[in-house]
Motif scaffolding. Sequence first.
Motif, PDB file in Angstrom:
ATOM      1  N   ALA A 179      24.301  40.568  34.832  1.00  0.00           N
ATOM      2  CA  ALA A 179      25.441  40.898  35.689  1.00  0.00           C
ATOM      3  C   ALA A 179      26.113  39.633  36.218  1.00  0.00           C
ATOM      4  CB  ALA A 179      24.975  41.775  36.855  1.00  0.00           C
ATOM      5  N   ALA A 180      25.298  38.633  36.592  1.00  0.00           N
ATOM      6  CA  ALA A 180      25.860  37.370  37.089  1.00  0.00           C
ATOM      7  C   ALA A 180      26.694  36.683  36.016  1.00  0.00           C
ATOM      8  CB  ALA A 180      24.734  36.455  37.554  1.00  0.00           C
ATOM      9  N   LEU A 181      26.176  36.654  34.784  1.00  0.00           N
ATOM     10  CA  LEU A 181      26.923  36.034  33.689  1.00  0.00           C
ATOM     11  C   LEU A 181      28.223  36.780  33.430  1.00  0.00           C
ATOM     12  CD1 LEU A 181      27.158  33.984  31.388  1.00  0.00           C
ATOM     13  CD2 LEU A 181      25.816  35.561  29.957  1.00  0.00           C
ATOM     14  N   PHE A 182      28.174  38.107  33.458  1.00  0.00           N
ATOM     15  CA  PHE A 182      29.368  38.919  33.219  1.00  0.00           C
ATOM     16  C   PHE A 182      30.429  38.631  34.289  1.00  0.00           C
ATOM     17  CE2 PHE A 182      31.720  42.979  33.744  1.00  0.00           C
ATOM     18  CZ  PHE A 182      32.281  43.045  32.472  1.00  0.00           C
ATOM     19  N   ILE A 183      30.014  38.547  35.548  1.00  0.00           N
ATOM     20  CA  ILE A 183      30.961  38.255  36.630  1.00  0.00           C
ATOM     21  C   ILE A 183      31.572  36.874  36.447  1.00  0.00           C
ATOM     22  CG2 ILE A 183      31.150  37.825  39.116  1.00  0.00           C
ATOM     23  CD1 ILE A 183      28.970  39.984  39.487  1.00  0.00           C
ATOM     24  N   ASP A 184      30.728  35.889  36.105  1.00  0.00           N
ATOM     25  CA  ASP A 184      31.246  34.529  35.907  1.00  0.00           C
ATOM     26  C   ASP A 184      32.233  34.467  34.744  1.00  0.00           C
ATOM     27  OD1 ASP A 184      30.024  33.034  37.964  1.00  0.00           O
ATOM     28  OD2 ASP A 184      28.119  33.082  36.909  1.00  0.00           O
ATOM     29  N   LEU A 185      31.933  35.170  33.658  1.00  0.00           N
ATOM     30  CA  LEU A 185      32.843  35.155  32.511  1.00  0.00           C
ATOM     31  C   LEU A 185      34.182  35.797  32.863  1.00  0.00           C
ATOM     32  CD1 LEU A 185      30.438  36.012  29.540  1.00  0.00           C
ATOM     33  CD2 LEU A 185      31.400  33.784  30.167  1.00  0.00           C
ATOM     34  N   ILE A 186      34.137  36.865  33.645  1.00  0.00           N
ATOM     35  CA  ILE A 186      35.391  37.493  34.093  1.00  0.00           C
ATOM     36  C   ILE A 186      36.194  36.513  34.943  1.00  0.00           C
ATOM     37  CG2 ILE A 186      36.354  39.262  35.618  1.00  0.00           C
ATOM     38  CD1 ILE A 186      34.209  41.164  34.676  1.00  0.00           C
ATOM     39  N   LEU A 187      35.522  35.816  35.846  1.00  0.00           N
ATOM     40  CA  LEU A 187      36.216  34.848  36.698  1.00  0.00           C
ATOM     41  C   LEU A 187      36.787  33.687  35.881  1.00  0.00           C
ATOM     42  CD1 LEU A 187      33.762  34.707  39.746  1.00  0.00           C
ATOM     43  CD2 LEU A 187      35.986  35.841  39.632  1.00  0.00           C
ATOM     44  N   ILE A 188      36.023  33.234  34.888  1.00  0.00           N
ATOM     45  CA  ILE A 188      36.492  32.129  34.046  1.00  0.00           C
ATOM     46  C   ILE A 188      37.728  32.544  33.254  1.00  0.00           C
ATOM     47  CG2 ILE A 188      35.914  30.704  32.038  1.00  0.00           C
ATOM     48  CD1 ILE A 188      33.027  30.652  33.087  1.00  0.00           C
ATOM     49  N   VAL A 189      37.669  33.728  32.634  1.00  0.00           N
ATOM     50  CA  VAL A 189      38.816  34.213  31.856  1.00  0.00           C
ATOM     51  C   VAL A 189      40.026  34.418  32.765  1.00  0.00           C
ATOM     52  CG1 VAL A 189      39.685  36.144  30.484  1.00  0.00           C
ATOM     53  CG2 VAL A 189      37.384  35.252  30.058  1.00  0.00           C
ATOM     54  N   THR A 190      39.783  34.941  33.964  1.00  0.00           N
ATOM     55  CA  THR A 190      40.881  35.135  34.912  1.00  0.00           C
ATOM     56  C   THR A 190      41.510  33.798  35.290  1.00  0.00           C
ATOM     57  OG1 THR A 190      39.810  37.111  35.821  1.00  0.00           O
ATOM     58  CG2 THR A 190      41.502  36.045  37.178  1.00  0.00           C
ATOM     59  N   ALA A 191      40.666  32.789  35.562  1.00  0.00           N
ATOM     60  CA  ALA A 191      41.185  31.466  35.923  1.00  0.00           C
ATOM     61  C   ALA A 191      41.966  30.852  34.762  1.00  0.00           C
ATOM     62  CB  ALA A 191      40.033  30.548  36.320  1.00  0.00           C
ATOM     63  N   MET A 192      41.470  31.031  33.533  1.00  0.00           N
ATOM     64  CA  MET A 192      42.191  30.525  32.368  1.00  0.00           C
ATOM     65  C   MET A 192      43.549  31.200  32.214  1.00  0.00           C
ATOM     66  SD  MET A 192      39.231  30.241  29.445  1.00  0.00           S
ATOM     67  CE  MET A 192      38.074  28.860  29.388  1.00  0.00           C
ATOM     68  N   THR A 193      43.568  32.515  32.405  1.00  0.00           N
ATOM     69  CA  THR A 193      44.815  33.267  32.260  1.00  0.00           C
ATOM     70  C   THR A 193      45.833  32.861  33.314  1.00  0.00           C
ATOM     71  OG1 THR A 193      43.573  35.156  31.362  1.00  0.00           O
ATOM     72  CG2 THR A 193      45.812  35.580  32.152  1.00  0.00           C
ATOM     73  N   VAL A 194      45.383  32.757  34.562  1.00  0.00           N
ATOM     74  CA  VAL A 194      46.282  32.364  35.652  1.00  0.00           C
ATOM     75  C   VAL A 194      46.834  30.960  35.407  1.00  0.00           C
ATOM     76  CG1 VAL A 194      46.389  31.806  38.113  1.00  0.00           C
ATOM     77  CG2 VAL A 194      45.210  33.877  37.354  1.00  0.00           C
ATOM     78  N   THR A 195      45.974  30.043  34.952  1.00  0.00           N
ATOM     79  CA  THR A 195      46.429  28.679  34.675  1.00  0.00           C
ATOM     80  C   THR A 195      47.467  28.656  33.560  1.00  0.00           C
ATOM     81  OG1 THR A 195      44.283  27.785  35.355  1.00  0.00           O
ATOM     82  CG2 THR A 195      45.672  26.366  33.992  1.00  0.00           C
ATOM     83  N   THR A 196      47.211  29.420  32.503  1.00  0.00           N
ATOM     84  CA  THR A 196      48.158  29.473  31.390  1.00  0.00           C
ATOM     85  C   THR A 196      49.503  30.027  31.831  1.00  0.00           C
ATOM     86  OG1 THR A 196      46.321  29.794  29.828  1.00  0.00           O
ATOM     87  CG2 THR A 196      48.538  30.388  29.076  1.00  0.00           C
ATOM     88  N   LEU A 197      49.479  31.127  32.565  1.00  0.00           N
ATOM     89  CA  LEU A 197      50.734  31.731  33.036  1.00  0.00           C
ATOM     90  C   LEU A 197      51.465  30.803  34.005  1.00  0.00           C
ATOM     91  CD1 LEU A 197      49.569  35.428  33.586  1.00  0.00           C
ATOM     92  CD2 LEU A 197      50.910  34.498  31.686  1.00  0.00           C
ATOM     93  N   THR A 198      50.708  30.078  34.821  1.00  0.00           N
ATOM     94  CA  THR A 198      51.340  29.145  35.768  1.00  0.00           C
ATOM     95  C   THR A 198      52.054  28.021  35.028  1.00  0.00           C
ATOM     96  OG1 THR A 198      49.645  29.615  37.443  1.00  0.00           O
ATOM     97  CG2 THR A 198      50.914  27.572  37.692  1.00  0.00           C
ATOM     98  N   LEU A 199      51.420  27.480  33.982  1.00  0.00           N
ATOM     99  CA  LEU A 199      52.053  26.408  33.210  1.00  0.00           C
ATOM    100  C   LEU A 199      53.285  26.915  32.467  1.00  0.00           C
ATOM    101  CD1 LEU A 199      48.897  24.547  31.825  1.00  0.00           C
ATOM    102  CD2 LEU A 199      50.427  23.822  33.667  1.00  0.00           C
ATOM    103  N   ILE A 200      53.204  28.144  31.954  1.00  0.00           N
ATOM    104  CA  ILE A 200      54.377  28.725  31.301  1.00  0.00           C
ATOM    105  C   ILE A 200      55.515  28.913  32.306  1.00  0.00           C
ATOM    106  CG2 ILE A 200      55.259  30.794  30.156  1.00  0.00           C
ATOM    107  CD1 ILE A 200      52.516  31.095  28.834  1.00  0.00           C
ATOM    108  N   TRP A 201      55.158  29.352  33.515  1.00  0.00           N
ATOM    109  CA  TRP A 201      56.162  29.536  34.569  1.00  0.00           C
ATOM    110  C   TRP A 201      56.791  28.198  34.956  1.00  0.00           C
ATOM    111  CZ3 TRP A 201      56.025  27.775  39.701  1.00  0.00           C
ATOM    112  CH2 TRP A 201      57.040  28.276  40.530  1.00  0.00           C
TER     113      TRP A 201
END
Length: 300
Positions: free
Chosen positions: A33-55
């Motif tokens: 469960a801890a790994l799953f939560i961390d992976l979700i947070l990592i993917v979310t951070a990657m997505t937000v960073t990508t969208l921010t750079l595109i913006w």
Amino acid sequence: MARRQPRNRNRTVITPEGVALPLVLASRGSRAAALFIDLILIVTAMTVTTLTLIWIAGGVGIKIDEVDADGPKSRAVQALAIVWIIAMFLFRNAWFLFFELGPRGATPGKRVTGIRIAARGTERLTTEAVIARNIVRDIELFMPIVFISSAIASGSDTDVAGWAGAIWCAIFLLFPFFNRDSLRCGDVIAGTWVVEAQNRKLGQALSVSATAAVADQAFTFTPAELAVYGEYELQTLERVLREDKGSALGDVADAISRKIGRPYPYRAERVFLESYYIQLRAQLEQGLRLGRRKADKHAA
């Protein structure tokens, strides 16, 4: 039909002072469960960073399909691409290192599930151990994903790549089921455990009782007596006081008494330790305010 006995997750670690401290191994479910939560947070951070750079690119009028090969906009796009690559690298590789090297030894996912990493030996958790267990995670998890993604992108036989990646992942994912301590390959190589984190709320009550104990028993320690220990020993002492087990209290009190050359009255182990704890914590906090940090008893 005989019923299967529950797995015993209780373990004991010996501190550098020779004191036995009990630990409870984290369950496989809580680790997953801890790994799953961390992976979700990592993917979310990657997505937000990508969208921010595109913006940002859109905000300054840069359109990828209209960029000249040698124009200033091209160099701006290259700069944003470099930032994106660095951010993705850090999210994937530095996420676990950054949090597990912290004082709690736990990523956000581990904190949510109430677990942390700890050294299996008699010494404290080292930077080398944390790095080793996270390098192996790349082999266990991320490399199979990259392998399958590369096969799909290149148009090669995805069935073979899929089976190879699945077998690769299965070998490492099932590894904790074949040892009594539920260790990953990374834990075996690094010499670490994943254990249940104790409740860190020592609370104001301990401080109040310790202050009263100091006043009643006159256990006042000199700066030299307090200087023999650091933050790591303070955390160990806090844990011993929280668990309040008579044998551990006596062992730790004896170890500190021998170390500083200060005896304590019969059956006054807890008062002695509470007094030492509150004064050691105050001295370490004062040192931090003055820019001095003592990580453990080995630090200058």
